[in-house]
Write a protein that holds these residues in place. Structure first.
Motif, PDB file in Angstrom:
ATOM      1  N   ILE A   1     -56.854   6.765   9.499  1.00 49.74           N
ATOM      2  CA  ILE A   1     -57.501   5.803   9.612  1.00 49.74           C
ATOM      3  C   ILE A   1     -57.116   4.650   7.721  1.00 49.74           C
ATOM      4  O   ILE A   1     -57.482   4.369   6.883  1.00 49.74           O
ATOM      5  CB  ILE A   1     -58.800   6.437   8.755  1.00 49.74           C
ATOM      6  N   GLN A   2     -55.348   5.200   7.992  1.00 52.68           N
ATOM      7  CA  GLN A   2     -55.220   5.411   6.127  1.00 52.68           C
ATOM      8  C   GLN A   2     -54.902   3.984   5.634  1.00 52.68           C
ATOM      9  O   GLN A   2     -55.735   2.774   4.669  1.00 52.68           O
ATOM     10  CB  GLN A   2     -53.020   5.579   6.285  1.00 52.68           C
ATOM     11  N   PHE A   3     -54.047   2.980   6.962  1.00 50.22           N
ATOM     12  CA  PHE A   3     -53.967   1.986   6.723  1.00 50.22           C
ATOM     13  C   PHE A   3     -54.020   1.058   4.629  1.00 50.22           C
ATOM     14  O   PHE A   3     -52.871   1.801   4.428  1.00 50.22           O
ATOM     15  CB  PHE A   3     -55.005   0.791   6.836  1.00 50.22           C
ATOM     16  N   CYS A   4     -54.178   0.590   4.300  1.00 53.95           N
ATOM     17  CA  CYS A   4     -54.159   0.332   3.037  1.00 53.95           C
ATOM     18  C   CYS A   4     -55.066   1.213   1.753  1.00 53.95           C
ATOM     19  O   CYS A   4     -55.010   1.444   0.628  1.00 53.95           O
ATOM     20  CB  CYS A   4     -54.955  -0.618   2.586  1.00 53.95           C
ATOM     21  N   LYS A   5     -55.165   2.380   2.214  1.00 54.07           N
ATOM     22  CA  LYS A   5     -55.857   3.828   1.540  1.00 54.07           C
ATOM     23  C   LYS A   5     -54.551   4.307   0.804  1.00 54.07           C
ATOM     24  O   LYS A   5     -53.294   3.730   1.291  1.00 54.07           O
ATOM     25  CB  LYS A   5     -56.495   4.519   2.204  1.00 54.07           C
ATOM     26  N   PRO A   6     -55.219   4.558  -0.438  1.00 49.63           N
ATOM     27  CA  PRO A   6     -53.710   5.737  -1.386  1.00 49.63           C
ATOM     28  C   PRO A   6     -53.078   6.692   0.450  1.00 49.63           C
ATOM     29  O   PRO A   6     -53.428   7.193   1.346  1.00 49.63           O
ATOM     30  CB  PRO A   6     -54.145   6.849  -2.383  1.00 49.63           C
ATOM     31  N   LYS A   7     -51.653   6.793  -0.033  1.00 53.07           N
ATOM     32  CA  LYS A   7     -50.849   7.691   0.345  1.00 53.07           C
ATOM     33  C   LYS A   7     -50.727   8.645  -0.323  1.00 53.07           C
ATOM     34  O   LYS A   7     -51.035   9.355  -1.497  1.00 53.07           O
ATOM     35  CB  LYS A   7     -49.047   6.746  -0.387  1.00 53.07           C
ATOM     36  N   ILE A   8     -50.615  10.056   0.630  1.00 53.08           N
ATOM     37  CA  ILE A   8     -51.365  11.314   0.505  1.00 53.08           C
ATOM     38  C   ILE A   8     -49.492  11.987   0.690  1.00 53.08           C
ATOM     39  O   ILE A   8     -49.091  12.028   1.585  1.00 53.08           O
ATOM     40  CB  ILE A   8     -51.505  11.948   1.199  1.00 53.08           C
ATOM     41  N   LYS A   9     -49.643  13.160  -0.369  1.00 51.19           N
ATOM     42  CA  LYS A   9     -47.575  13.537  -0.455  1.00 51.19           C
ATOM     43  C   LYS A   9     -48.433  14.699  -0.468  1.00 51.19           C
ATOM     44  O   LYS A   9     -49.409  15.423  -1.003  1.00 51.19           O
ATOM     45  CB  LYS A   9     -46.895  13.427  -1.476  1.00 51.19           C
ATOM     46  N   TYR A  10     -48.239  15.770   0.380  1.00 46.39           N
ATOM     47  CA  TYR A  10     -48.359  17.373   0.387  1.00 46.39           C
ATOM     48  C   TYR A  10     -46.568  18.574   0.259  1.00 46.39           C
ATOM     49  O   TYR A  10     -46.541  18.324   1.188  1.00 46.39           O
ATOM     50  CB  TYR A  10     -48.676  17.744   2.252  1.00 46.39           C
TER      51      TYR A  10
END
Length: 447
Positions: free
Chosen positions: A141-150
């Motif tokens: 559901i990411q699309f234009c949402k913030p990128k997450i790094k783990y």
């Protein structure tokens, strides 16, 4: 309707009794004519003189604090023309209870240019499983949402985790949020706008106790409201020296310039904000950048938390002792000649608080002079009321209005916790003992 447990019921009964006591004291102060007791009067004068420096600081801050809003209303702070990339670092060590709620609150922020880095510092609970499942669902559901790094690291402490996160951070502004906290939607925006001056190195957010259903949590809610209000005065002078990691924003270039977080001091957040000030940068407070956090749910957890804070602050003061009474032009006299020296003096008076209170109340009873105590009760009630009125979350804090008349008693309870923390810290300092993070039971920030 939710039933109160026995401890909660007992607390409310006690508060009712204390409220009645407060009213009785005020009545006695207005109706009783004290007999002159010269020797006891001298003792009270000595007590007053010992507390005078701290009282002057508080009254000065009370006068200055309203100017915080005036400064902002006059346009000292303007939104940057372009939203800089912001990286939110979320260090997590055994945070299975709150980590997902924290992540969701950050991702829901009203800020477009955002990235998130979760740093798992060797958790042994279900933190890793929860985060990886969340990331798997989020990818669809990411699309234009913030990128997450783990990042999954072996346990090395919060400072090391943050420094590792910095290596992967792309943002111009770095925000740290504890994994037991929930961020307001406009918190990122309200933190970023305080960086309109290139000399601003760090900004403190407004930390609010979110789990306010239990008596101990309500006590902490009142304490946080009271303490954070005075950061407004410190912000007017760009001298906020305690910027807690639960709601902290930094200019990334400044973090690199000062060398990153210190692994040796357990309160790496306080040490960092003090070091930034020592290097000549400005620090500010954002009262409208609200982050809800979870306070310790039992007395043991609270006492251990305050031990960590107290010991870390003592080590920070020792490390940056040259900042005290510094006449260097890059340092604010408000900070070096008032705030820092009186912070140490307050610890000294805390050690003497028991005998001082015995003398004060001894005079009050034997001389039948209740006016000073009544003055304290009325003044404290007015201050709490004013702080609630000025706070951006006044409706959230409305439950504290009933505690205003007995706040003077509640702060004595807090002082007992602070005293044990100071005593244990001094013993550790003398023995040259280190201190590790303590585990405490979590229930969830908004539970």
């Amino acid at each position: 309707m939710k039933k109160f447990d026995k401890k909660s019921l007992l607390l409310f009964v006690a508060l009712g009794l204390l409220l009645s006591l407060s009213v009785a004291i005020i009545y006695l102060s207005l109706t009783t004519q004290p007999e002159p007791v010269e020797s006891l009067g001298t003792i009270r004068l000595v007590v007053f003189c010992l507390l005078l420096p701290i009282l002057i600081k508080y009254f000065l801050q009370l006068i200055i604090a309203p100017f915080y809003s005036i400064f902002e209303a006059l346009g000292r702070l303007k939104y940057p023309p372009i939203e800089p990339l912001v990286t939110v670092l979320i260090p997590a060590w055994n945070e299975q209870v709150g980590i997902i709620k924290t992540l969701n609150s950050v991702l829901d922020a009203y800020y477009n240019n955002l990235e998130v880095i979760v740093i798992n510092d060797g958790s042994t609970d279900k933190t890793h499983d929860l985060v990886t499942q969340f990331l798997s669902d989020y990818q669809h559901i990411q699309f234009c949402k913030p990128k997450i790094k783990y990042l999954r690291l072996p346990n090395g402490g919060k400072a090391r985790a943050l420094n590792q996160g910095l290596k992967f951070a792309s943002g111009e502004i770095i925000i740290t949020v504890d994994a037991d906290s929930v961020m307001d939607k406009d918190t990122v925006t309200n933190l970023v706008k305080r960086f309109n001056d290139p000399k601003v190195g760090a900004v403190a957010g407004n930390v609010v106790i979110g789990n306010k259903k239990k008596p101990l949590a309500i006590i902490q809610q009142l304490e946080y409201l009271y303490g954070f209000f005075f950061k407004r005065a410190d912000s007017v002078f760009n001298s906020v020296y305690i910027i807690g990691g639960a709601a902290a924003a930094y200019r990334k270039s400044v973090l690199k310039a000062v060398g990153g977080f210190d692994h040796q001091i357990i309160t790496e957040d306080i040490e960092m904000s003090t070091r930034i000030l020592a290097k000549g940068y400005k620090t500010r407070y954002a009262a409208d950048a609200v982050v809800y956090t979870e306070g310790p749910a039992d007395w043991t957890g609270l006492c251990n938390q305050r031990l960590r804070w107290k010991y870390g602050r003592i080590l920070t003061f020792l490390k940056h002792r040259r900042l005290f009474f510094s006449n260097n032009k890059k340092h604010q006299p408000y900070l070096t000649f008032l705030i820092l020296p009186l912070a140490v003096y307050a610890e000294f008076t805390l050690l003497l608080e028991g005998p001082l209170l015995l003398l004060f109340y001894g005079y009050t009873v034997f001389a039948s002079d209740y006016f000073p105590l009544a003055f304290v009760i009325v003044l404290m009630s007015l201050i709490i009321g004013m702080q609630i009125l000025f706070d951006s979350k006044r409706r959230f804090h409305a439950n504290l209005l009933m505690l205003a008349p007995v706040a003077w008693i509640i702060f004595y309870i807090i002082d007992i916790v602070e005293f044990q923390a100071l005593w244990r810290s001094l013993k550790r300092l003398i023995r040259r003992e280190s201190l590790q993070w303590q585990r405490w039971v979590r229930a969830g920030v908004m539970n």
